[in-house]
Design an enzyme around this catalytic site. Structure first.
Site, PDB file in Angstrom:
ATOM      1  N   ASP A 215       1.000  -0.838  -0.227  1.00 40.56           N
ATOM      2  CA  ASP A 215      -0.093   0.280  -0.197  1.00 40.56           C
ATOM      3  C   ASP A 215       0.720   1.437   0.082  1.00 40.56           C
ATOM      4  OD1 ASP A 215      -1.700  -1.865   0.598  1.00 40.56           O
ATOM      5  OD2 ASP A 215      -2.156  -1.123   2.031  1.00 40.56           O
ATOM      6  N   ASP A 373     -12.978  -4.244  -0.518  1.00 42.47           N
ATOM      7  CA  ASP A 373     -13.336  -3.509   0.569  1.00 42.47           C
ATOM      8  C   ASP A 373     -14.547  -3.698   1.431  1.00 42.47           C
ATOM      9  OD1 ASP A 373     -10.360  -2.329   0.099  1.00 42.47           O
ATOM     10  OD2 ASP A 373     -11.218  -0.666  -1.429  1.00 42.47           O
TER      11      ASP A 373
HETATM   12  O1  1PR Z   1     -11.325   3.295  -4.784  1.00 42.16           O
HETATM   13  O2  1PR Z   1      -9.525   2.712  -6.974  1.00 42.16           O
HETATM   14  O3  1PR Z   1      -9.095   4.388  -5.653  1.00 42.16           O
HETATM   15  O4  1PR Z   1      -8.826   2.216  -5.177  1.00 42.16           O
HETATM   16  C1  1PR Z   1      -7.552   1.570  -4.183  1.00 42.16           C
HETATM   17  C2  1PR Z   1      -6.825   1.125  -3.531  1.00 42.16           C
HETATM   18  O5  1PR Z   1      -5.974   1.258  -2.430  1.00 42.16           O
HETATM   19  C3  1PR Z   1      -7.724  -0.181  -3.137  1.00 42.16           C
HETATM   20  O6  1PR Z   1      -7.280  -1.303  -3.999  1.00 42.16           O
HETATM   21  C4  1PR Z   1      -8.544   0.129  -1.864  1.00 42.16           C
HETATM   22  O7  1PR Z   1      -8.205  -2.052  -1.492  1.00 42.16           O
HETATM   23  C5  1PR Z   1      -6.400   0.485  -1.229  1.00 42.16           C
HETATM   24  N1  1PR Z   1      -7.125   0.635  -0.393  1.00 42.16           N
HETATM   25  C6  1PR Z   1      -7.540   2.082   0.050  1.00 42.16           C
HETATM   26  N2  1PR Z   1      -7.310   2.700   1.101  1.00 42.16           N
HETATM   27  C7  1PR Z   1      -6.448   1.622   2.009  1.00 42.16           C
HETATM   28  C8  1PR Z   1      -5.680   1.985   3.179  1.00 42.16           C
HETATM   29  O8  1PR Z   1      -5.901   0.430   3.688  1.00 42.16           O
HETATM   30  N3  1PR Z   1      -6.447   2.726   3.813  1.00 42.16           N
HETATM   31  N4  1PR Z   1      -5.411  -0.415   1.166  1.00 42.16           N
HETATM   32  C9  1PR Z   1      -6.096   0.714   0.921  1.00 42.16           C
HETATM   33  C10 1PR Z   1      -5.883  -1.754   1.435  1.00 42.16           C
HETATM   34  C11 1PR Z   1      -5.675  -3.457   2.069  1.00 42.16           C
HETATM   35  C12 1PR Z   1      -4.788  -4.250   1.398  1.00 42.16           C
HETATM   36  C13 1PR Z   1      -4.111  -5.226   2.245  1.00 42.16           C
HETATM   37  C14 1PR Z   1      -4.765  -6.461   2.689  1.00 42.16           C
HETATM   38  C15 1PR Z   1      -3.579  -7.729   3.836  1.00 42.16           C
HETATM   39  N5  1PR Z   1      -4.495  -2.566   1.129  1.00 42.16           N
HETATM   40  O9  1PR Z   1      -4.541  -4.950   0.033  1.00 42.16           O
HETATM   41  O10 1PR Z   1      -2.697  -5.226   2.264  1.00 42.16           O
HETATM   42  O11 1PR Z   1      -5.879  -6.354   3.624  1.00 42.16           O
HETATM   43  O12 1PR Z   1      -3.050  -6.243   4.599  1.00 42.16           O
HETATM   44  P1  1PR Z   1      -2.495  -7.327   6.324  1.00 42.16           P
HETATM   45  O13 1PR Z   1      -1.930  -8.346   5.675  1.00 42.16           O
HETATM   46  O14 1PR Z   1      -1.585  -6.850   6.857  1.00 42.16           O
HETATM   47  O15 1PR Z   1      -3.490  -7.994   6.532  1.00 42.16           O
HETATM   48  P2  1PR Z   1      -9.552   3.275  -5.609  1.00 42.16           P
END
Ligand code: 1PR
Length: 535
Positions: A215, A373
């Site tokens: 991320d 999400d």
């Molecule tokens: O909506 O098209 O602009 O895409 C935004 C992208 O960014 C989406 O794929 C969304 O999942 C991601 N995103 C947005 N905000 C966050 C955040 O964390 N604040 N991250 C975010 C999403 C979640 C996973 C993470 C897993 C594994 N991250 O990808 O890596 O939950 O984590 P873990 O192994 O530590 O539990 P758009």
């Protein structure tokens, strides 16, 4: 009761499959015989010991296997998968099952039927999953036909199923065979020489992947950093409240590649509010990473139509094209896919205008991932909500036995009136080639120093494994690959998700960034547990 000790057997009645039945029982499994196409679609593992002639077998398989009473029963019980199966033949169910990369063992004719056609009874079409025609051995070169007897296999690629076969010698009894070609070479796991080198076994898929996810966002100092949220909150719980900084994107991606990651995913997590093409560093990260990382690279964040401050309009296709040009193999759409699915479900019309439809039309489905999400919403009674609910393995805080999974947009900030199940099915129809299935409840580290609320802590699923209920729901609902994400805290969690669901890959972030578990250990563990991975 969960089907783990059951092998589904497709015996269409043409010959003797007793030795196969005996072998299955000897290995400690129960047998469920296929009665309807639905039994194939519901199988956890399927064996097809084809015996008899090609044309007769295809005849049975292509007939509609269902009776009207079964159709009515499904309708009464509102079992819609059953309804679909009621209209499909065994052949269609078998193709769908195999294309979904579910565990399948085809023996003899059960292998040959997967090819395009056979000359055994004139030219008869097969299931068409493997390129090639099944033809009669050429007896003019002095070899007797049928080919009967023990012969040695030449192993072409690792195929653990053949490892325990004594000295790689197996018994053949057949007159027809398919030949290796450029088009089917990726399938072949062994050949055998009998006058010519024919295909003795094939093997493909069902190899599970481990994906490292980064991320990425700009921190308050303006540097692009790899960060990691806890339930999507990426700020430190300190006075400074800074964005957690876990390293540099290009360096970390290179490291994970060397450690054996099968894919690397970058999510530009503030892309929903920034304009990705204005985010030159992100494009540079992709360019540099793709120079040294030779596994598929996925990038997501901010893929949507956008008008900049000067009034210039950029289509989502232009944004995606720039990502592809900079080195991405796949792009991932989050928020915009939710809006597209909502509209599609509301109108029933595929406009072709959504980012999902446009990009998959130009770059192909395989290049378009939809990132979901969802957040768990507990309910007492499934009829309280219009969305697909599941019965939970672990009940909710007030003893709720059911939950639905509400989709969110803008990085989990806004809940939308659509469930993960409804979204997954809709985006598959709109052209998604893969689903990255996150779960906000499970994401990140269980920081119980911060959450001193004991009940919360006990309910907290972070770092305690993937949400198996959710992954099972979605991976059974669609026929495109599903990547399980969020909650990995130990190597066992990967085995659990692969053995209990139909996920094709598992993604983790925190445990790799915090160096708690190296990728190599995950893959070695999977291999030891009999789950096929690339080492
Ligand atoms: O909506 O098209 O602009 O895409 C935004 C992208 O960014 C989406 O794929 C969304 O999942 C991601 N995103 C947005 N905000 C966050 C955040 O964390 N604040 N991250 C975010 C999403 C979640 C996973 C993470 C897993 C594994 N991250 O990808 O890596 O939950 O984590 P873990 O192994 O530590 O539990 P758009």
């Amino acid at each position: 009761s969960n089907g783990d000790s059951v092998v589904t057997l497709l015996d269409y009645g043409a010959g003797n499959v007793r030795s196969v039945r005996n072998a299955i029982r000897y290995l400690g499994f129960d047998i469920k015989d296929v009665q309807t196409p639905e039994d194939i679609l519901n199988a956890n593992r399927l064996i097809f010991p084809g015996v008899g002639a090609f044309a007769a077998a295809m005849d049975v398989l292509t007939k509609n296997g269902q009776v009207f009473s079964h159709f009515l029963a499904c309708l009464a019980k509102q079992e819609y998968d059953g309804l679909v199966a009621a209209f499909c033949s065994l052949a269609e169910a078998l193709s769908a099952y195999i294309e979904k990369d579910r565990p399948f063992l085809g023996i003899c004719l059960g292998l040959q039927l997967l090819f395009e056609s056979s000359e055994e009874n004139g030219l008869v079409n097969g299931l068409g999953l493997i390129p090639g025609v099944v033809q009669r051995f050429d007896s003019s070169n002095g070899f007797r036909v049928p080919h009967i007897g023990w012969n040695a296999l030449q192993i072409r690629k690792d195929s653990e199923i053949l490892d325990d076969v004594g000295d790689h010698h197996v018994y053949f009894v057949h007159s027809y065979r398919a030949m290796p070609s450029d088009k089917n070479k990726d399938w072949i796991s062994s050949t055998c020489n009998y006058g010519d080198n024919f295909i003795a076994s094939v093997r493909r898929g069902n190899v599970h992947a481990v994906i490292a996810c980064l991320d990425v966002r700009t921190n308050d100092k303006g540097d692009l950093v790899v960060t990691k949220g806890d339930q999507y909150d990426v700020r430190e719980h300190t006075k400074e409240n800074e964005v957690r900084n876990l390293g540099k994107p290009v360096e970390l991606a290179g490291q994970y590649y060397k450690d054996g990651a099968d894919e690397v995913t970058f999510l530009n997590i503030t892309g929903f509010r920034d304009f990705p093409l204005g985010d030159v560093p992100m494009l540079q990260v992709l360019r540099y990473t793709s120079e040294n990382v030779f596994v598929p690279l996925t990038v997501g964040g901010g893929i949507r139509d956008f008008t900049d401050v000067n009034g210039r309009h950029y289509s989502s296709l232009e944004v995606a094209s720039e990502y592809f040009r900079s080195g991405a193999d796949k792009i991932s759409i989050g928020s915009d896919a939710v809006y597209a699915a909502e509209e599609y479900l509301r109108t029933g019309v595929k406009t072709g205008k959504s980012s999902l439809e446009q990009i998959s039309k130009v770059y192909g489905n395989q290049a378009v991932v939809v990132s979901i999400d969802p957040r768990r919403v507990y309910v007492k009674d499934p009829s309280d909500v219009e969305f697909k609910t599941i019965r939970l393995t672990n009940p909710g805080p007030n003893g709720e036995e059911f939950a639905w999974y509400q989709c969110t947009v803008s990085g989990g900030r806004e809940g939308r009136p659509i469930g993960a199940y409804e979204l997954a099915k809709a985006v598959e129809e709109l052209g998604a080639g893969e689903i990255l299935l996150n779960c906000i409840d499970c994401d990140g580290e269980d920081d119980f120093l911060v959450s001193l609320d004991v009940i919360n802590w006990e309910l907290n699923r972070q770092g305690k494994g993937f949400d198996v209920d959710l992954v099972r729901l979605i991976s059974d609902a669609v026929s495109i690959p599903v990547i399980a994400s969020s909650g990995a805290g130990a190597v066992e969690h990967f085995t659990e998700v692969f053995s209990k669901t139909n996920a094709s890959a598992a993604l983790a972030a925190g445990i790799f960034h915090r160096k708690e578990v190296p990728i190599r250990s995950v893959k070695e563990h999977l291999l030891n547990e009999g789950i096929e991975v690339r080492i």
